[in-house]
Design a protein around this motif. Structure first.
Motif, PDB file in Angstrom:
ATOM      1  N   ASP A  20     -19.174  19.177   5.266  1.00 40.35           N
ATOM      2  CA  ASP A  20     -19.144  20.631   5.248  1.00 40.35           C
ATOM      3  C   ASP A  20     -19.180  21.098   3.793  1.00 40.35           C
ATOM      4  O   ASP A  20     -18.558  20.472   2.926  1.00 40.35           O
ATOM      5  CB  ASP A  20     -17.861  21.125   5.935  1.00 40.35           C
ATOM      6  CG  ASP A  20     -17.946  22.587   6.335  1.00 40.35           C
ATOM      7  OD1 ASP A  20     -18.157  23.430   5.447  1.00 40.35           O
ATOM      8  OD2 ASP A  20     -17.792  22.878   7.533  1.00 40.35           O
ATOM      9  N   PRO A  48     -16.185  17.363   9.220  1.00 37.11           N
ATOM     10  CA  PRO A  48     -16.070  17.462  10.673  1.00 37.11           C
ATOM     11  C   PRO A  48     -16.636  16.224  11.353  1.00 37.11           C
ATOM     12  O   PRO A  48     -17.634  15.641  10.903  1.00 37.11           O
ATOM     13  CB  PRO A  48     -16.886  18.713  11.017  1.00 37.11           C
ATOM     14  CG  PRO A  48     -17.829  18.883   9.869  1.00 37.11           C
ATOM     15  CD  PRO A  48     -17.082  18.393   8.656  1.00 37.11           C
ATOM     16  N   GLU A  55     -17.648  14.506  15.267  1.00 34.10           N
ATOM     17  CA  GLU A  55     -17.910  14.736  16.682  1.00 34.10           C
ATOM     18  C   GLU A  55     -18.531  13.474  17.271  1.00 34.10           C
ATOM     19  O   GLU A  55     -18.880  12.533  16.544  1.00 34.10           O
ATOM     20  CB  GLU A  55     -18.848  15.930  16.902  1.00 34.10           C
ATOM     21  CG  GLU A  55     -18.117  17.213  17.273  1.00 34.10           C
ATOM     22  CD  GLU A  55     -17.484  17.168  18.654  1.00 34.10           C
ATOM     23  OE1 GLU A  55     -17.585  16.120  19.348  1.00 34.10           O
ATOM     24  OE2 GLU A  55     -16.889  18.177  19.052  1.00 34.10           O
ATOM     25  N   ARG A  88     -23.823  17.679  17.761  1.00 37.63           N
ATOM     26  CA  ARG A  88     -22.457  18.155  17.947  1.00 37.63           C
ATOM     27  C   ARG A  88     -21.707  18.169  16.619  1.00 37.63           C
ATOM     28  O   ARG A  88     -20.965  19.106  16.319  1.00 37.63           O
ATOM     29  CB  ARG A  88     -21.727  17.280  18.968  1.00 37.63           C
ATOM     30  CG  ARG A  88     -22.202  17.465  20.403  1.00 37.63           C
ATOM     31  CD  ARG A  88     -21.509  16.484  21.338  1.00 37.63           C
ATOM     32  NE  ARG A  88     -20.081  16.756  21.431  1.00 37.63           N
ATOM     33  CZ  ARG A  88     -19.522  17.542  22.354  1.00 37.63           C
ATOM     34  NH1 ARG A  88     -20.280  18.138  23.261  1.00 37.63           N
ATOM     35  NH2 ARG A  88     -18.220  17.733  22.384  1.00 37.63           N
ATOM     36  N   ARG A  92     -20.426  21.633  13.984  1.00 31.29           N
ATOM     37  CA  ARG A  92     -19.073  21.951  13.542  1.00 31.29           C
ATOM     38  C   ARG A  92     -19.036  22.456  12.107  1.00 31.29           C
ATOM     39  O   ARG A  92     -18.004  22.971  11.650  1.00 31.29           O
ATOM     40  CB  ARG A  92     -18.156  20.722  13.639  1.00 31.29           C
ATOM     41  CG  ARG A  92     -18.019  20.090  15.005  1.00 31.29           C
ATOM     42  CD  ARG A  92     -17.669  21.072  16.089  1.00 31.29           C
ATOM     43  NE  ARG A  92     -16.530  21.920  15.749  1.00 31.29           N
ATOM     44  CZ  ARG A  92     -16.264  23.076  16.330  1.00 31.29           C
ATOM     45  NH1 ARG A  92     -17.068  23.552  17.264  1.00 31.29           N
ATOM     46  NH2 ARG A  92     -15.215  23.775  15.961  1.00 31.29           N
ATOM     47  N   SER A 111     -17.117  25.765  10.613  1.00 26.02           N
ATOM     48  CA  SER A 111     -16.143  26.190  11.618  1.00 26.02           C
ATOM     49  C   SER A 111     -15.005  26.982  10.974  1.00 26.02           C
ATOM     50  O   SER A 111     -14.502  26.622   9.902  1.00 26.02           O
ATOM     51  CB  SER A 111     -15.583  24.965  12.333  1.00 26.02           C
ATOM     52  OG  SER A 111     -14.595  25.325  13.261  1.00 26.02           O
ATOM     53  N   THR A 142     -15.283  23.320  23.688  1.00 23.79           N
ATOM     54  CA  THR A 142     -15.999  22.053  23.815  1.00 23.79           C
ATOM     55  C   THR A 142     -15.080  20.840  23.736  1.00 23.79           C
ATOM     56  O   THR A 142     -15.474  19.746  24.122  1.00 23.79           O
ATOM     57  CB  THR A 142     -17.094  21.928  22.746  1.00 23.79           C
ATOM     58  OG1 THR A 142     -16.495  22.062  21.445  1.00 23.79           O
ATOM     59  CG2 THR A 142     -18.148  22.998  22.936  1.00 23.79           C
ATOM     60  N   GLN A 174     -11.274  23.565  20.128  1.00 29.02           N
ATOM     61  CA  GLN A 174     -12.378  23.928  19.251  1.00 29.02           C
ATOM     62  C   GLN A 174     -13.604  24.164  20.109  1.00 29.02           C
ATOM     63  O   GLN A 174     -13.685  23.721  21.252  1.00 29.02           O
ATOM     64  CB  GLN A 174     -12.652  22.861  18.198  1.00 29.02           C
ATOM     65  CG  GLN A 174     -13.162  21.546  18.712  1.00 29.02           C
ATOM     66  CD  GLN A 174     -13.392  20.550  17.589  1.00 29.02           C
ATOM     67  OE1 GLN A 174     -12.787  20.622  16.517  1.00 29.02           O
ATOM     68  NE2 GLN A 174     -14.290  19.606  17.811  1.00 29.02           N
ATOM     69  N   PRO A 186     -19.222  28.429  15.137  1.00 29.18           N
ATOM     70  CA  PRO A 186     -18.214  27.454  15.583  1.00 29.18           C
ATOM     71  C   PRO A 186     -16.811  27.918  15.217  1.00 29.18           C
ATOM     72  O   PRO A 186     -16.597  28.531  14.158  1.00 29.18           O
ATOM     73  CB  PRO A 186     -18.589  26.176  14.832  1.00 29.18           C
ATOM     74  CG  PRO A 186     -19.296  26.650  13.596  1.00 29.18           C
ATOM     75  CD  PRO A 186     -20.025  27.903  14.007  1.00 29.18           C
ATOM     76  N   GLY A 234     -12.443  26.695  15.357  1.00 30.29           N
ATOM     77  CA  GLY A 234     -11.508  25.582  15.499  1.00 30.29           C
ATOM     78  C   GLY A 234     -10.121  26.029  15.082  1.00 30.29           C
ATOM     79  O   GLY A 234      -9.888  27.203  14.762  1.00 30.29           O
TER      80      GLY A 234
END
Length: 445
Positions: free
Chosen positions: A193, A199, A201, A226, A230, A233, A369, A388, A400, A402
């Motif tokens: 990020d 993140p 997933e 996925r 994120r 987020s 999710t 999240q 997104p 979270g």
């Protein structure tokens, strides 16, 4: 399901029961098992782990002079088995008496369905190391194909397959066995990020037959998408708002509903569903059945762990609670007819819309999710979970979110169920569809 039983497992189980009776047990049951597992893990272009294990074992339930003991061993040599049973019966004699501990009444064994559940894939025996390695490599390639900006940091993929056989014998007339296979594929992805967070997933698939697994590249790509989804987020604003729960995540909610339906929870007054048979505990859309005879189902069976013949069993009808999961022990304590001690496959009364159509209908809300930690109190029904997912705006998935929590009480939550999708999640015996609840409390900013 295959009913072709491995002869030596049947012989071991029968021998154990015969020995238990000879050594002084009034009743006995034995389950002999064998399992072969192969697992391969691939990480960032390299093979990280390969393992193969074959295990076998025997579990025995002993009923000795009103006392009960459950014991197990992996040493199935005849001379070792006799010593093991003799010692176990002797130890059982020093335990406290329990008048409710007996084998199931033989009538509960009757009515076993004569159906082929198709849970054994012959291809499992022919899979090669190259086949498995090709699958995990394609999973990684699929995950990285979703990344056009170099944001993916690491990809770990896995593939495993299992072949399991059991044979159970009870001294009061039950005999039965099964053979089954299972295949599991997974991809875990971490991304970068811009604010420094990483993140993570994943996506995975489980199937009884290899051919029912999704294409490796497609599964990997979903995991990559996925993780990339994120990025950016944020914590959303606190609100009471409509919540859609992705079919992959909805099993968490269903599990907190099924747990308090156990005979143990009911008998020990640890269930908010105690005394609720025939009462409304959810909306008209809460309608599901325990269905043990689904072909290739992950929870499919012809009998349960006690040998009780498996039958379809309504759990909720139009929001009304219809039954509990009661084994023979708690059935005697509750003075109730046993049903079964655990769930098999869940069969839902599905709606007519896919998830995107459900989101279009709700217009403003949150798509959850995944659930992150939290707890549910089986006695009161109160729950609190970290979540999240994504904000839904104008019926479309937006930014997104979270680091948020939902909280409430199950007796209220399930009455807020306003939509059920047509998309049961095939990678779980719960087979949950997308579920939509109105007026859910979210805690965030």
């Amino acid at each position: 399901m295959s009913t072709t039983n491995t002869t030596n497992l049947a012989d071991v189980a029968r021998q154990a029961v015969d020995l238990a009776r000879q050594k002084g047990a009034s009743e006995a049951a034995a389950t002999a098992s064998r399992m072969r597992e192969v697992e391969m893990q691939w990480r960032d272009g390299r093979l990280e782990k390969v393992s193969e294990a074959t295990t076998r074992g025997l579990s025995v339930q002993l009923y000795v002079e009103g006392r009960y003991s459950a014991v197990s061993t992996s040493d199935l040599r005849p001379e070792a088995l006799e010593r093991f049973i003799s010692d176990s019966v002797a130890m059982a004699r020093v335990l406290a008496r329990d008048e409710h501990r007996r084998l199931p009444e033989p009538e509960l064994y009757a009515g076993r369905a004569a159906v082929d559940l198709s849970i054994e894939d012959p291809r499992q025996a022919t899979l090669s190391s190259d086949d498995r390695q090709r699958f995990v490599r394609e999973l990684e390639a699929g995950a990285r194909s979703a990344d056009t900006k170099g944001a993916i940091l690491s990809v770990t993929t896995g593939f495993g397959d299992t072949h399991r056989e059991i044979f159970r014998v009870s001294s009061n007339g039950f005999e039965g066995g099964l053979r089954g296979t299972q295949f599991v594929a997974s991809a875990d992805v971490s991304a970068q990020d811009p604010d420094g967070r990483r993140p993570e997933e994943s996506d995975y698939a489980v199937a009884r037959f290899f051919e029912n697994l999704p294409d490796a590249a497609s599964l990997g790509r979903r995991a990559g998408e996925r993780a990339l989804g994120r990025i950016g987020s944020t914590k959303g604003a606190s609100a009471v708002i409509t919540m859609a729960v992705d079919n992959r995540a909805a099993g968490r909610l269903v599990s907190m509903l099924l747990g308090p339906m156990s005979g143990g929870a009911i008998q020990q007054k640890r269930s908010f569903l105690d005394g609720k048979i025939g009462q409304k505990v959810g909306s008209e859309l809460l309608a599901l059945t325990d269905e043990p005879h689904v072909k290739r189902g992950l929870g499919s069976r012809l009998f349960d762990g006690e040998g009780i013949a498996a039958r379809p069993m309504p759990l909720f009808e139009a929001g009304e609670l219809r039954t509990y999961f009661i084994d023979t022990y708690y059935g005697r304590k509750l003075k109730a007819r046993p049903t079964t001690g655990s769930a098999s496959n869940l069969s839902w009364k599905l709606g007519s819309k896919a998830q995107d159509a459900l989101l279009a209908d709700l217009k403003e809300g949150v798509l959850v999710t995944s659930f992150l930690g939290g707890n549910s109190n089986a006695v009161t029904g109160d729950f609190s979970f970290g979540v999240q997912g994504f904000r839904v705006r104008g019926g479309k998935i937006a930014e997104p979110i979270g680091e948020m929590n939902i909280s409430g009480n199950q007796m209220d939550l399930w009455k807020r169920l306003v939509a059920v999708g047509n998309d049961p999640y095939v990678n779980s015996a719960m087979r949950t569809p997308t579920l939509v609840f109105e007026g859910v409390q979210f805690a965030g900013v």
